[in-house]
Design a protein around this motif. Structure first.
Motif, mmCIF file in Angstrom:
data_model
loop_
_atom_site.group_PDB
_atom_site.id
_atom_site.type_symbol
_atom_site.label_atom_id
_atom_site.label_comp_id
_atom_site.label_asym_id
_atom_site.label_seq_id
_atom_site.Cartn_x
_atom_site.Cartn_y
_atom_site.Cartn_z
ATOM 1 N N VAL A 3 0.878 -1.172 0.000
ATOM 2 C CA VAL A 3 0.000 0.000 0.000
ATOM 3 C C VAL A 3 0.918 1.226 0.000
ATOM 4 N N LEU A 4 0.731 2.115 -0.961
ATOM 5 C CA LEU A 4 1.491 3.366 -0.972
ATOM 6 C C LEU A 4 0.714 4.342 -0.116
ATOM 7 N N ALA A 5 1.422 5.116 0.699
ATOM 8 C CA ALA A 5 0.721 5.943 1.679
ATOM 9 C C ALA A 5 1.326 7.330 1.782
ATOM 10 N N GLY A 6 0.478 8.335 1.735
ATOM 11 C CA GLY A 6 0.944 9.716 1.825
ATOM 12 C C GLY A 6 0.867 10.239 3.258
ATOM 13 N N TYR A 7 1.803 11.134 3.587
ATOM 14 C CA TYR A 7 1.729 11.856 4.873
ATOM 15 C C TYR A 7 2.310 13.246 4.657
ATOM 16 N N GLY A 8 2.047 14.117 5.608
ATOM 17 C CA GLY A 8 2.596 15.465 5.521
ATOM 18 C C GLY A 8 1.518 16.519 5.688
ATOM 19 N N PHE A 9 0.336 16.232 5.154
ATOM 20 C CA PHE A 9 -0.757 17.193 5.286
ATOM 21 C C PHE A 9 -1.951 16.613 6.042
ATOM 22 N N ARG A 10 -2.367 15.412 5.715
ATOM 23 C CA ARG A 10 -3.584 14.861 6.307
ATOM 24 C C ARG A 10 -3.305 13.580 7.111
ATOM 25 N N SER A 11 -2.999 12.485 6.419
ATOM 26 C CA SER A 11 -2.812 11.216 7.130
ATOM 27 C C SER A 11 -1.487 11.226 7.883
ATOM 28 N N THR A 12 -1.456 10.469 8.982
ATOM 29 C CA THR A 12 -0.260 10.434 9.824
ATOM 30 C C THR A 12 0.542 9.143 9.606
ATOM 31 N N ILE A 13 1.822 9.233 9.881
ATOM 32 C CA ILE A 13 2.710 8.063 9.811
ATOM 33 C C ILE A 13 2.238 6.978 10.785
ATOM 34 N N GLU A 14 1.739 7.397 11.948
ATOM 35 C CA GLU A 14 1.246 6.428 12.942
ATOM 36 C C GLU A 14 0.158 5.561 12.308
ATOM 37 N N SER A 15 -0.673 6.194 11.517
ATOM 38 C CA SER A 15 -1.743 5.442 10.855
ATOM 39 C C SER A 15 -1.155 4.469 9.821
ATOM 40 N N HIS A 16 -0.079 4.881 9.143
ATOM 41 C CA HIS A 16 0.556 3.971 8.174
ATOM 42 C C HIS A 16 0.996 2.686 8.865
ATOM 43 N N ARG A 17 1.621 2.881 10.043
ATOM 44 C CA ARG A 17 2.131 1.704 10.759
ATOM 45 C C ARG A 17 0.978 0.835 11.265
ATOM 46 N N GLU A 18 -0.090 1.492 11.681
ATOM 47 C CA GLU A 18 -1.257 0.727 12.148
ATOM 48 C C GLU A 18 -1.859 -0.076 10.992
ATOM 49 N N LEU A 19 -1.971 0.566 9.831
ATOM 50 C CA LEU A 19 -2.526 -0.139 8.673
ATOM 51 C C LEU A 19 -1.665 -1.346 8.313
ATOM 52 N N GLU A 20 -0.343 -1.153 8.367
ATOM 53 C CA GLU A 20 0.586 -2.237 8.060
ATOM 54 C C GLU A 20 0.288 -3.449 8.940
ATOM 55 N N ALA A 21 0.045 -3.176 10.234
ATOM 56 C CA ALA A 21 -0.232 -4.263 11.180
ATOM 57 C C ALA A 21 -1.593 -4.902 10.896
ATOM 58 N N VAL A 22 -2.624 -4.105 10.643
ATOM 59 C CA VAL A 22 -3.953 -4.698 10.482
ATOM 60 C C VAL A 22 -4.154 -5.329 9.104
ATOM 61 N N ALA A 23 -3.507 -4.773 8.081
ATOM 62 C CA ALA A 23 -3.701 -5.315 6.733
ATOM 63 C C ALA A 23 -2.663 -6.382 6.392
ATOM 64 N N GLY A 24 -1.592 -6.445 7.170
ATOM 65 C CA GLY A 24 -0.548 -7.426 6.896
ATOM 66 C C GLY A 24 0.140 -7.179 5.555
ATOM 67 N N ARG A 25 0.247 -5.928 5.169
ATOM 68 C CA ARG A 25 0.947 -5.593 3.920
ATOM 69 C C ARG A 25 1.975 -4.515 4.192
ATOM 70 N N GLU A 26 2.986 -4.498 3.344
ATOM 71 C CA GLU A 26 3.984 -3.435 3.465
ATOM 72 C C GLU A 26 3.326 -2.105 3.110
ATOM 73 N N VAL A 27 3.499 -1.118 3.969
ATOM 74 C CA VAL A 27 2.972 0.216 3.699
ATOM 75 C C VAL A 27 4.169 1.141 3.455
ATOM 76 N N VAL A 28 4.237 1.696 2.258
ATOM 77 C CA VAL A 28 5.358 2.552 1.873
ATOM 78 C C VAL A 28 4.972 4.007 2.114
ATOM 79 N N SER A 29 5.609 4.631 3.109
ATOM 80 C CA SER A 29 5.272 6.010 3.463
ATOM 81 C C SER A 29 5.953 6.998 2.520
ATOM 82 N N LEU A 30 5.158 7.878 1.952
ATOM 83 C CA LEU A 30 5.673 8.873 1.008
ATOM 84 C C LEU A 30 5.335 10.267 1.518
ATOM 85 N N HIS A 31 6.373 11.117 1.553
ATOM 86 C CA HIS A 31 6.213 12.448 2.132
ATOM 87 C C HIS A 31 5.714 13.446 1.083
ATOM 88 N N LEU A 32 4.536 14.023 1.346
ATOM 89 C CA LEU A 32 3.978 15.040 0.450
ATOM 90 C C LEU A 32 4.423 16.412 0.941
#
Ligand code: ARG
Length: 282
Positions: A143-172
């Protein structure tokens, strides 16, 4: 001998996958607050024109074989038409949105309820701020994931745990492209082909994108400003902002069918085609 782009493209046959979308009727759509640089309460959308533009998008999806579920608009939630922000449906789960602004806060639970009543996805309530598919783009087993304005990195890590997929954090880093789906789009999910506007990302994230997607299409600032990256592709047809002319030409050169659409009224709220579209993957 190295292949030319044309030769490379000719070898690829573009095939459409049928998608299942959810969209929210723009009955309540308006610009009455300003939470991104595109919004000005002094330049409100024409409701009738907005409705017509939205209907054209729904019709285009259906004409190309996609299924569209329609969720009614809710009074007091003028941005709810941007269905992509309502959560992320991926691999049988629905990770709920937790909006960054109080204006949109109520949309999260409404989408979660809708999922429970209408899909087989397991609803997982998010603990951290995230704006759903606006910042999350499912691609293969990542899952590609944006942060910087709206979604948080903490949420990326949580999604990674619940979805069991690599979440690639990308800085906007450019406030005009405040959600990932305004800066990057998937052209061919099966082949992992994406397009993005490099200027929307921080240096490190640009390097990550170069590494993950060496074949990516990089769009101009002009196309990005016309909201080219807020496109939806089914692997063959690319539904994109008609004003993004160069992007339309590029996708045709790559063997896709360009489906230009005008969502000018929604751009007044900083939204477009992809923002209006939630992908159901339950
Ligand atoms: N006015 C809305 C906001 O600022 C627009 C949301 C656009 N949605 C998206 N998926 N990019 O929240």
């Amino acid at each position: 001998m190295t292949e030319t782009l044309a030769e490379k493209v000719e070898a690829v046959e573009r095939t459409a996958s049928p998608y299942h979308f959810a969209m929210v009727e723009p009955s309540e759509f308006d610009v009455v607050y300003e939470i991104n640089p595109w919004m000005a309460t002094t330049d409100r959308p024409d409701r009738e024109l907005a409705l017509a533009q939205w209907r054209t998008l729904v019709d285009a999806y259906r004409a190309y074989g996609h299924t569209v579920e329609i969720i009614p608009g809710v009074p007091g939630l003028p941005d709810m038409v941007f269905a992509a922000n309502g959560g992320l449906s991926v691999g049988g789960i629905f990770y709920t949105a937790k909006f960054s602004t109080e204006f949109r806060e109520a949309e999260g639970p409404l989408h979660a309820e809708w999922q429970k009543a209408n899909t087989s996805a397991k609803v997982v309530e998010a603990t951290f701020v995230n704006e759903g598919e606006g910042d999350y783009i499912a691609l293969g087993d990542r899952v590609l994931a944006g942060y910087g304005f709206r979604s948080t990195i903490e949420s990326h890590r949580e999604l990674e745990a619940v979805a069991g997929r690599e979440v690639v954090s990308l800085h906007l880093v450019d406030s005009r492209f405040y959600h990932l789906d305004t800066a990057l789009c998937v052209l061919d999910e099966a082949r992992g082909l994406v397009a993005y506007f490099p200027g929307a990302f921080g240096d490190e994230s640009r390097a990550t994108l170069e590494r993950l997607f060496p074949d990516a299409v990089k769009v101009s600032a002009e196309d990005a400003e016309a909201f080219a990256m807020n496109s939806v592709s089914d692997g063959k047809h690319v539904f994109h902002a008609g004003a993004a002319r160069e992007f339309g030409r590029i996708v045709e050169e790559l063997g896709f069918v360009s489906v230009p659409l005008d969502l000018s009224q929604f751009l007044k709220a900083g939204g477009g085609i992809k923002c209006c579209t939630m992908t159901l993957r339950d």
